[in-house]
Design an enzyme around this catalytic site. Sequence first.
Site, short mmCIF file in Angstrom:
data_model
loop_
_atom_site.label_atom_id
_atom_site.label_comp_id
_atom_site.label_asym_id
_atom_site.label_seq_id
_atom_site.Cartn_x
_atom_site.Cartn_y
_atom_site.Cartn_z
N LYS A 121 0.83 -1.20 0.00
CA LYS A 121 0.00 0.00 0.00
C LYS A 121 0.87 1.25 0.00
O LYS A 121 0.66 2.18 -0.80
CB LYS A 121 -0.93 0.02 1.22
CG LYS A 121 -1.92 1.17 1.21
CD LYS A 121 -2.35 1.58 2.61
CE LYS A 121 -1.30 2.44 3.28
NZ LYS A 121 -1.75 3.01 4.57
N ASP A 139 -6.23 1.15 0.87
CA ASP A 139 -6.30 1.25 2.32
C ASP A 139 -7.69 0.84 2.77
O ASP A 139 -8.48 0.31 1.99
CB ASP A 139 -5.95 2.66 2.79
CG ASP A 139 -7.00 3.69 2.40
OD1 ASP A 139 -7.93 3.36 1.63
OD2 ASP A 139 -6.90 4.84 2.87
#
Length: 221
Positions: A121, A139
């Site tokens: 991420k 996320d």
Amino acid sequence: MNISEKYSYCIQRFEETMPNPKTELHYENPFQLLVAVILSAQCTDKRVNMITPALFKAFPTPEALSNASEEQVFNLIKSCSYPQSKAKHLKNMAGMLHNEFHDEIPDDVEKMQLMPGVGRKTANVMAAVIFNKPAMAVDTHVFRVSARIGLVRNAKTPLETEKQLIKHIPSDKVHDMHHWLILHGRYTCKAISPDCLNCPITAACATFNKEQQQQNLTLEL
């Protein structure tokens, strides 16, 4: 509305309502953004922005941060989530960035993930924001919102969500879509009590339309 139409509609509406989407993390250079993104894991951007000015002032470069003690870093970030592990990650990340990458963040997602504390991420955020690559960082907001809307189907992990989103979003819109989904999830499609009355994309939202159909059936009965 089929899946292609759903994506096109959402992109069009987001462009109209959020024409200049961007991260809400405060930073002045790629190193600062990397630090801020690492700190933002399971922590609000608002809290991170309160922490980073003093941290950046004390340790303005990767070398300075790598030479700090974990205790020094901990004391500056202790109001964020998981400060002990993040202090260790930040120090070790800075050491590798300085010693192996010569203070230059690599533009390759896989290479970035070699640094401590940098997961997929975080690497995708850096690739999208700093290098303007079509990378989709997933996320909690992106994971939740994309499923609620119906942009992804039966995705069980962030990686599955990422792959489905990338498959349907035009490459030149991926960077913006990342921010659109985050901001939409943060301020409108909230985890608890989503603000559907002020949502610009209800026409494409699978959850909203399913609930409307159920309400109509109940009224008919």
